[in-house]
Write a protein that holds these residues in place. Structure first.
Motif, PDB file in Angstrom:
ATOM      1  N   PRO A 244       0.817  -1.231   0.000  1.00 24.35           N
ATOM      2  CA  PRO A 244       0.000   0.000   0.000  1.00 24.35           C
ATOM      3  C   PRO A 244       0.842   1.269   0.000  1.00 24.35           C
ATOM      4  CG  PRO A 244      -0.850  -1.580   1.588  1.00 24.35           C
ATOM      5  CD  PRO A 244       0.483  -2.096   1.150  1.00 24.35           C
ATOM      6  N   PHE A 245       1.962   1.241   0.711  1.00 25.93           N
ATOM      7  CA  PHE A 245       2.805   2.425   0.767  1.00 25.93           C
ATOM      8  C   PHE A 245       3.610   2.616  -0.504  1.00 25.93           C
ATOM      9  CE2 PHE A 245       2.024   1.828   5.305  1.00 25.93           C
ATOM     10  CZ  PHE A 245       1.718   3.126   5.671  1.00 25.93           C
ATOM     11  N   MET A 246       3.901   1.544  -1.216  1.00 24.73           N
ATOM     12  CA  MET A 246       4.560   1.683  -2.510  1.00 24.73           C
ATOM     13  C   MET A 246       3.636   2.416  -3.488  1.00 24.73           C
ATOM     14  SD  MET A 246       7.540   0.260  -2.201  1.00 24.73           S
ATOM     15  CE  MET A 246       8.093  -0.113  -3.847  1.00 24.73           C
ATOM     16  N   VAL A 247       2.371   2.033  -3.472  1.00 20.49           N
ATOM     17  CA  VAL A 247       1.384   2.708  -4.321  1.00 20.49           C
ATOM     18  C   VAL A 247       1.271   4.177  -3.918  1.00 20.49           C
ATOM     19  CG1 VAL A 247      -1.028   2.786  -5.043  1.00 20.49           C
ATOM     20  CG2 VAL A 247       0.092   0.576  -4.689  1.00 20.49           C
ATOM     21  N   LEU A 248       1.201   4.417  -2.609  1.00 18.30           N
ATOM     22  CA  LEU A 248       1.064   5.785  -2.109  1.00 18.30           C
ATOM     23  C   LEU A 248       2.261   6.645  -2.482  1.00 18.30           C
ATOM     24  CD1 LEU A 248      -0.495   7.857  -0.456  1.00 18.30           C
ATOM     25  CD2 LEU A 248       0.606   6.948   1.606  1.00 18.30           C
ATOM     26  N   ALA A 249       3.469   6.080  -2.355  1.00 21.50           N
ATOM     27  CA  ALA A 249       4.674   6.840  -2.682  1.00 21.50           C
ATOM     28  C   ALA A 249       4.676   7.258  -4.154  1.00 21.50           C
ATOM     29  CB  ALA A 249       5.917   5.992  -2.368  1.00 21.50           C
ATOM     30  N   LYS A 250       4.296   6.333  -5.023  1.00 19.51           N
ATOM     31  CA  LYS A 250       4.237   6.649  -6.451  1.00 19.51           C
ATOM     32  C   LYS A 250       3.155   7.686  -6.731  1.00 19.51           C
ATOM     33  CE  LYS A 250       5.084   5.994 -10.873  1.00 19.51           C
ATOM     34  NZ  LYS A 250       6.360   6.417 -11.488  1.00 19.51           N
ATOM     35  N   PHE A 251       2.021   7.559  -6.040  1.00 21.51           N
ATOM     36  CA  PHE A 251       0.928   8.513  -6.235  1.00 21.51           C
ATOM     37  C   PHE A 251       1.330   9.914  -5.771  1.00 21.51           C
ATOM     38  CE2 PHE A 251      -2.938  10.718  -4.882  1.00 21.51           C
ATOM     39  CZ  PHE A 251      -3.732  10.585  -6.016  1.00 21.51           C
ATOM     40  N   VAL A 252       2.030   9.993  -4.652  1.00 18.15           N
ATOM     41  CA  VAL A 252       2.492  11.282  -4.130  1.00 18.15           C
ATOM     42  C   VAL A 252       3.394  11.969  -5.153  1.00 18.15           C
ATOM     43  CG1 VAL A 252       3.988  12.347  -2.396  1.00 18.15           C
ATOM     44  CG2 VAL A 252       2.236  10.728  -1.687  1.00 18.15           C
ATOM     45  N   CYS A 253       4.295  11.203  -5.759  1.00 16.14           N
ATOM     46  CA  CYS A 253       5.208  11.785  -6.751  1.00 16.14           C
ATOM     47  C   CYS A 253       4.478  12.244  -8.004  1.00 16.14           C
ATOM     48  CB  CYS A 253       6.277  10.748  -7.131  1.00 16.14           C
ATOM     49  SG  CYS A 253       7.544  10.511  -5.882  1.00 16.14           S
ATOM     50  N   GLY A 254       3.510  11.449  -8.467  1.00 16.09           N
ATOM     51  CA  GLY A 254       2.887  11.728  -9.746  1.00 16.09           C
ATOM     52  C   GLY A 254       1.712  12.676  -9.714  1.00 16.09           C
ATOM     53  N   SER A 255       1.077  12.860  -8.544  1.00 14.11           N
ATOM     54  CA  SER A 255      -0.151  13.642  -8.479  1.00 14.11           C
ATOM     55  C   SER A 255       0.056  15.107  -8.120  1.00 14.11           C
ATOM     56  CB  SER A 255      -1.091  13.022  -7.435  1.00 14.11           C
ATOM     57  OG  SER A 255      -0.530  13.133  -6.137  1.00 14.11           O
ATOM     58  N   GLY A 256       1.263  15.469  -7.720  1.00 12.43           N
ATOM     59  CA  GLY A 256       1.503  16.840  -7.278  1.00 12.43           C
ATOM     60  C   GLY A 256       1.317  17.011  -5.790  1.00 12.43           C
ATOM     61  N   ALA A 257       0.933  15.932  -5.079  1.00 14.97           N
ATOM     62  CA  ALA A 257       0.762  16.022  -3.624  1.00 14.97           C
ATOM     63  C   ALA A 257       2.082  16.328  -2.938  1.00 14.97           C
ATOM     64  CB  ALA A 257       0.173  14.721  -3.081  1.00 14.97           C
ATOM     65  N   ALA A 258       3.201  15.858  -3.534  1.00 10.17           N
ATOM     66  CA  ALA A 258       4.515  16.117  -2.944  1.00 10.17           C
ATOM     67  C   ALA A 258       4.771  17.612  -2.805  1.00 10.17           C
ATOM     68  CB  ALA A 258       5.604  15.478  -3.806  1.00 10.17           C
ATOM     69  N   ARG A 259       4.245  18.412  -3.751  1.00 12.74           N
ATOM     70  CA  ARG A 259       4.461  19.863  -3.706  1.00 12.74           C
ATOM     71  C   ARG A 259       3.821  20.483  -2.463  1.00 12.74           C
ATOM     72  NH1 ARG A 259       1.365  24.123  -5.632  1.00 12.74           N
ATOM     73  NH2 ARG A 259      -0.127  22.628  -6.487  1.00 12.74           N
ATOM     74  N   VAL A 260       2.603  20.044  -2.154  1.00  7.35           N
ATOM     75  CA  VAL A 260       1.891  20.593  -0.995  1.00  7.35           C
ATOM     76  C   VAL A 260       2.537  20.137   0.305  1.00  7.35           C
ATOM     77  CG1 VAL A 260      -0.330  20.708   0.188  1.00  7.35           C
ATOM     78  CG2 VAL A 260      -0.242  20.686  -2.315  1.00  7.35           C
ATOM     79  N   LEU A 261       2.829  18.834   0.409  1.00  8.63           N
ATOM     80  CA  LEU A 261       3.443  18.303   1.622  1.00  8.63           C
ATOM     81  C   LEU A 261       4.813  18.923   1.868  1.00  8.63           C
ATOM     82  CD1 LEU A 261       2.525  14.525   1.222  1.00  8.63           C
ATOM     83  CD2 LEU A 261       1.495  16.160   2.811  1.00  8.63           C
ATOM     84  N   SER A 262       5.577  19.084   0.798  1.00  9.55           N
ATOM     85  CA  SER A 262       6.920  19.638   0.932  1.00  9.55           C
ATOM     86  C   SER A 262       6.890  21.099   1.370  1.00  9.55           C
ATOM     87  CB  SER A 262       7.677  19.504  -0.390  1.00  9.55           C
ATOM     88  OG  SER A 262       7.873  18.149  -0.711  1.00  9.55           O
ATOM     89  N   LYS A 263       5.898  21.844   0.901  1.00  4.61           N
ATOM     90  CA  LYS A 263       5.794  23.244   1.298  1.00  4.61           C
ATOM     91  C   LYS A 263       5.535  23.359   2.804  1.00  4.61           C
ATOM     92  CE  LYS A 263       3.508  27.587   0.063  1.00  4.61           C
ATOM     93  NZ  LYS A 263       2.512  28.239  -0.818  1.00  4.61           N
ATOM     94  N   LEU A 264       4.706  22.467   3.344  1.00  2.00           N
ATOM     95  CA  LEU A 264       4.420  22.480   4.772  1.00  2.00           C
ATOM     96  C   LEU A 264       5.661  22.146   5.603  1.00  2.00           C
ATOM     97  CD1 LEU A 264       0.970  20.613   4.777  1.00  2.00           C
ATOM     98  CD2 LEU A 264       1.353  23.063   5.089  1.00  2.00           C
ATOM     99  N   LEU A 265       6.503  21.264   5.062  1.00  2.53           N
ATOM    100  CA  LEU A 265       7.679  20.804   5.796  1.00  2.53           C
ATOM    101  C   LEU A 265       8.950  21.554   5.430  1.00  2.53           C
ATOM    102  CD1 LEU A 265       7.021  16.963   5.480  1.00  2.53           C
ATOM    103  CD2 LEU A 265       6.688  18.360   7.516  1.00  2.53           C
ATOM    104  N   SER A 266       8.841  22.572   4.575  1.00  2.00           N
ATOM    105  CA  SER A 266      10.033  23.239   4.048  1.00  2.00           C
ATOM    106  C   SER A 266      10.956  23.826   5.117  1.00  2.00           C
ATOM    107  CB  SER A 266       9.635  24.319   3.045  1.00  2.00           C
ATOM    108  OG  SER A 266       8.812  25.302   3.653  1.00  2.00           O
ATOM    109  N   PRO A 267      10.452  24.429   6.212  1.00  2.00           N
ATOM    110  CA  PRO A 267      11.391  24.947   7.216  1.00  2.00           C
ATOM    111  C   PRO A 267      12.282  23.854   7.794  1.00  2.00           C
ATOM    112  CG  PRO A 267       9.201  25.860   7.559  1.00  2.00           C
ATOM    113  CD  PRO A 267       9.048  24.770   6.552  1.00  2.00           C
ATOM    114  N   LEU A 268      11.704  22.695   8.106  1.00  2.00           N
ATOM    115  CA  LEU A 268      12.474  21.570   8.623  1.00  2.00           C
ATOM    116  C   LEU A 268      13.416  21.026   7.566  1.00  2.00           C
ATOM    117  CD1 LEU A 268      12.821  19.438  10.962  1.00  2.00           C
ATOM    118  CD2 LEU A 268      11.093  18.089   9.765  1.00  2.00           C
ATOM    119  N   THR A 269      12.921  20.890   6.353  1.00  2.00           N
ATOM    120  CA  THR A 269      13.700  20.290   5.274  1.00  2.00           C
ATOM    121  C   THR A 269      14.942  21.108   4.953  1.00  2.00           C
ATOM    122  OG1 THR A 269      11.657  19.434   4.306  1.00  2.00           O
ATOM    123  CG2 THR A 269      13.602  19.475   2.895  1.00  2.00           C
TER     124      THR A 269
END
Length: 364
Positions: free
Chosen positions: A53-78
């Motif tokens: 399930p997490f393999m599917v989720l990881a691929k979906f995060v990369c391909g759907s643009g969700a990574a952009r939103v999640l990364s923006k929230l975590l950008s200070p830490l990152t």
């Protein structure tokens, strides 16, 4: 020795190894078959329910643009703590919840796409390959040890070790302010989802193949007179029980079978080391996820040992705060892990998917 002779020697060595392996496969066919059967049980009961399930989720995060939103929230830490591009935040998060190959798969994809320098990707691999909570808490803690608290100690020992390594490794590269602009996906959710499932099926088959292979090797080692002699020798040298020595080496070869063995005969810090190190099987699984990325993996391999040692030290410190968790190691609980692992994975997947879909609609 010139290049031509070196190539000939390598070919001769490979031929010799192949002939020896073929002879052993024929001579000890039943032993290897038993190892494969054990591997199939682990794949069906642990690997696929906990990781697919997490393999599917990881691929979906990369391909759907969700990574952009999640990364923006975590950008200070990152950017400030880990000295990484802003768009890597989602991968750090996935490394803590998705299981060993989830973040590595995302990192490899970003390097292949040219969105991440190979050098930075190599650094991220050193702290972004971790066991997920569904495995450590559900399978190992509740299923193998019969203790939620022990599973939580294992998980937080690993997570703290990972984050600490990420911070220390951040000084390897010159600190810079990086533009974290990530392109927005133009693909439809349905297409990305289908591609995620298909690609993840291929990835999970590859992972299970390594598990089967190393379980077969493990079965042969356990039946080998040389292996038994080595275990007896080390037990005498270190004044440790043979069962504990054998459990440790089992974990170094294959983490799921090793975790079950250590849960019976080892200690919680040893279990923290084994699960954080990940085993040779996991290391080769990660190699398989990164084919074609061009990344050098020598640093990643070395980091597994460091990761395991730091997690074991942290685990020992946490046991002093929660001494009752260590008592579960003496119970020798059997691995009733299939249902707990599947339920844990499904629950986290559903919650995360709901969040991603909600965010995605808000961005349209």
């Amino acid at each position: 020795m010139n290049l031509k002779n070196w190539v000939k020697m390598k070919g001769a060595v490979a031929a010799g190894i192949s002939l020896l392996a073929g002879w052993l496969l024929l001579k000890d066919a039943k032993i290897f078959a038993a190892g494969i059967a054990e591997g199939l049980t682990l794949c069906a009961g642990v690997i696929i329910p906990a990781l697919f399930p997490f393999m599917v989720l990881a691929k979906f995060v990369c391909g759907s643009g969700a990574a952009r939103v999640l990364s923006k929230l975590l950008s200070p830490l990152t950017m400030r703590i880990f000295n990484l591009p802003q768009n890597m935040g989602s991968m750090i998060l996935m490394s803590l919840i998705g299981g060993y190959p989830a973040a590595a798969r995302m990192i490899g994809q970003e390097v292949k796409n040219g969105n991440l320098p190979a050098k930075t990707g190599e650094r991220m691999l050193c702290f972004c390959v971790n066991a997920g909570p569904s495995f450590l808490v559900g399978a190992v803690g509740i299923g193998m040890l019969g203790s939620l608290k022990a599973g939580m100690i294992l998980y937080f020992s690993q997570a703290i070790s990972s984050l600490l390594m990420g911070f220390l490794l951040s000084f390897q590269e010159k600190r810079r302010k990086i533009d974290g602009n990530v392109g927005v996906s133009t693909e439809t959710y349905s297409k990305v989802f289908v591609e995620s499932v298909v690609d993840s099926v291929q990835a999970i088959i590859s992972m299970c193949a390594f598990v089967l292979l190393f379980c077969a090797v493990l079965a042969f080692c356990e039946s080998s007179g040389l292996f038994v002699a080595a275990v007896e020798f080390l037990a005498k040298v270190f004044s440790v029980s043979e069962e504990k020595i054998q459990a440790f080496f089992t974990g170094m070869i294959e983490v799921t079978a090793g975790s079950r063995a250590v849960a019976r005969y080892g200690s919680l810090p040893m279990l923290a080391f084994i699960t954080s190190f990940g085993s040779l099987s996991v290391i080769f699984q990660i190699y398989g996820q990164l084919v074609g990325s061009g990344m050098k993996l020598s640093g990643f391999t070395l980091s597994r040992v460091v990761h395991g040692v730091v997690a074991a030290v942290i685990c020992r410190g946490m046991i002093r705060i929660f001494p009752e968790a260590a008592e579960t190691m003496a119970q020798g609980a059997e691995a009733a892990i299939t249902s707990t692992s599947a339920v844990g994975s499904a629950a986290v997947l559903i919650v995360t998917a709901m969040f991603l879909l909600t965010v995605g609609r808000g961005q349209q």
